[in-house]
Design a protein around this motif. Sequence first.
Motif, short mmCIF file in Angstrom:
data_model
loop_
_atom_site.label_atom_id
_atom_site.label_comp_id
_atom_site.label_asym_id
_atom_site.label_seq_id
_atom_site.Cartn_x
_atom_site.Cartn_y
_atom_site.Cartn_z
N GLN A 346 0.46 10.48 6.22
CA GLN A 346 1.02 10.76 7.53
C GLN A 346 2.24 9.87 7.80
O GLN A 346 2.34 8.77 7.31
N GLY A 347 3.15 10.39 8.61
CA GLY A 347 4.36 9.63 8.92
C GLY A 347 5.33 9.65 7.76
O GLY A 347 5.25 10.50 6.87
N SER A 348 6.25 8.71 7.77
CA SER A 348 7.25 8.66 6.69
C SER A 348 7.48 7.24 6.20
O SER A 348 8.53 6.92 5.66
N ASP A 349 6.50 6.37 6.42
CA ASP A 349 6.67 4.96 6.09
C ASP A 349 6.03 4.63 4.74
O ASP A 349 5.34 5.44 4.13
N HIS A 350 6.24 3.39 4.29
CA HIS A 350 5.61 2.90 3.08
C HIS A 350 4.10 2.84 3.26
O HIS A 350 3.60 2.83 4.40
N THR A 351 3.39 2.79 2.15
CA THR A 351 1.93 2.70 2.18
C THR A 351 1.48 1.44 1.43
O THR A 351 2.07 1.06 0.42
N ARG A 352 0.44 0.79 1.98
CA ARG A 352 -0.08 -0.45 1.39
C ARG A 352 -0.97 -0.09 0.22
O ARG A 352 -2.13 0.33 0.39
N GLU A 353 -0.45 -0.25 -0.99
CA GLU A 353 -1.17 0.16 -2.19
C GLU A 353 -1.06 -0.89 -3.29
O GLU A 353 -0.17 -1.73 -3.29
N TYR A 354 -1.99 -0.80 -4.22
CA TYR A 354 -1.80 -1.46 -5.50
C TYR A 354 -0.54 -0.85 -6.14
O TYR A 354 -0.25 0.34 -5.96
N VAL A 355 0.15 -1.65 -6.95
CA VAL A 355 1.26 -1.11 -7.73
C VAL A 355 0.92 -1.25 -9.21
O VAL A 355 0.16 -2.15 -9.61
N PRO A 356 1.45 -0.37 -10.05
CA PRO A 356 1.19 -0.49 -11.49
C PRO A 356 1.94 -1.68 -12.09
O PRO A 356 3.02 -2.05 -11.62
N VAL A 357 1.35 -2.27 -13.10
CA VAL A 357 2.02 -3.31 -13.90
C VAL A 357 1.89 -2.88 -15.36
O VAL A 357 0.81 -2.96 -15.94
N LEU A 358 2.99 -2.38 -15.90
CA LEU A 358 3.01 -1.89 -17.28
C LEU A 358 3.97 -2.73 -18.10
O LEU A 358 5.04 -3.12 -17.60
N ALA A 359 3.63 -3.02 -19.33
CA ALA A 359 4.49 -3.81 -20.20
C ALA A 359 4.54 -3.19 -21.59
O ALA A 359 3.54 -2.63 -22.08
N TYR A 360 5.72 -3.31 -22.21
CA TYR A 360 5.90 -2.76 -23.56
C TYR A 360 6.84 -3.65 -24.37
O TYR A 360 7.85 -4.14 -23.88
N HIS A 361 6.48 -3.89 -25.63
CA HIS A 361 7.41 -4.35 -26.65
C HIS A 361 7.03 -3.65 -27.95
O HIS A 361 5.97 -3.02 -28.04
N HIS A 362 7.88 -3.72 -28.92
CA HIS A 362 7.71 -2.87 -30.10
C HIS A 362 6.43 -3.15 -30.88
O HIS A 362 5.97 -2.30 -31.66
N HIS A 363 5.84 -4.32 -30.71
CA HIS A 363 4.67 -4.68 -31.51
C HIS A 363 3.39 -4.77 -30.68
O HIS A 363 2.38 -5.29 -31.16
#
Length: 405
Positions: A346-363
């Motif tokens: 509802q509305g058009s504002d931000h939502t209080r949520e967990y955010v993803p934390v993704l990490a990548y390197h070649h190995h």
Amino acid sequence: MARVIIMVIDGFGVGHAPDAEQFGDVGANSFFNIGECYKNEFNKPMVLPNLARMGLVRACQQASNKVINVEDVDQHKGAYGYAAEISTGKDTPSGHWEMAGVPVLFDWHYFTDKENSFPKELQQQINSATGFEGMLANCHASGTDIIAKLGEEHIKTGLPICYTSADSVFQVAAHEEHFGLDNLYQYCQTVQKIVGPMNIGRVIARPFIGDNASNFARTGNRRDFSILPPAKTVLDKLTDAGGTVISVGKIADIFAHQGVSIKTKATGINALVDATIEHIKTADDNSLIFTNLVNFDQDFGHRRDPIGYAQALESFDKRLDEIKTTMNDDDVLFLTSDHGCDPTWQGSDHTREYVPVLAYHHHIASVDLGERSTFADLGQTIASIFELEKLTYGTSFLDELGFNM
């Protein structure tokens, strides 16, 4: 010495946060609800092979106990987790400063009145300082709606369109040609000096073009004028140590240009990705490339367009192959967000949520980072990668990444 790339999918949550009740956001879940809308519209799941391979689907399932409508992948290669925010607000500066190691533990000031949002004394002070006889709007508003409503009057009168939202912001819309881009920036700089001491987080310049209400459109020349973070961020510590911080998009504005060495502006997700890739190709060792993909939040989250959001995610997912191919052997890529912006909420504002934390390197293998208690874990990990002084907040997860510097 390694290089680090952070890409912020602005306004992308993976389930309501533990304190979501305080914000009226229990049940918000940007990723899950986007997937549901997409499946209902096209009778098939979203196709996000790269993000799914990095562990995004698993992170959301762990954060919210929801099964996401995304096409499955067989193999996983990346570290995945989800982070809660300890800052007091769910706004852009709070999220970015916290992920850089400096959470906002004070209360922002907000203009809470939906109409006549700015007190008369403040209006008088702004008019006196800027030389204008008044302002239009003075209310809570959607940026696109307000220029359609008042753009023609703005051109006729020459008065700036000033509005706010549920965030700690003072926003100013003005026509690039009739008002002038430099005049808009100067107006916003003057306003920022007045409202900054009130703990208003940002003054945002919102330029637009067009001839009339039917074709007014905002341009990519937006600029945010922010107050300074309350302490040194990992950006400051890296530049102080002789490293390089490269801002792509609005990152420099968010940090009030402090701790930033190189600034690149671009308009649109693909252009922002292109700019990021160019910096990956040319950046020296000991560099941090920090990109904000504002359009996910601005064009789809706030405008409550879940289908457009899903399609933008699919397009971004395809670009991840290019990013990975361009990375050096000792580069590390992080994908995260600064807050939620559930387009079905509802509305058009931000939502209080967990955010993803993704990490990548070649190995990297498949690594479960689990729940992180603060976005600052990312900043602390970056400090570890660059062997910087430890930050006050956050716990590094560098050891879990299987990364040899």
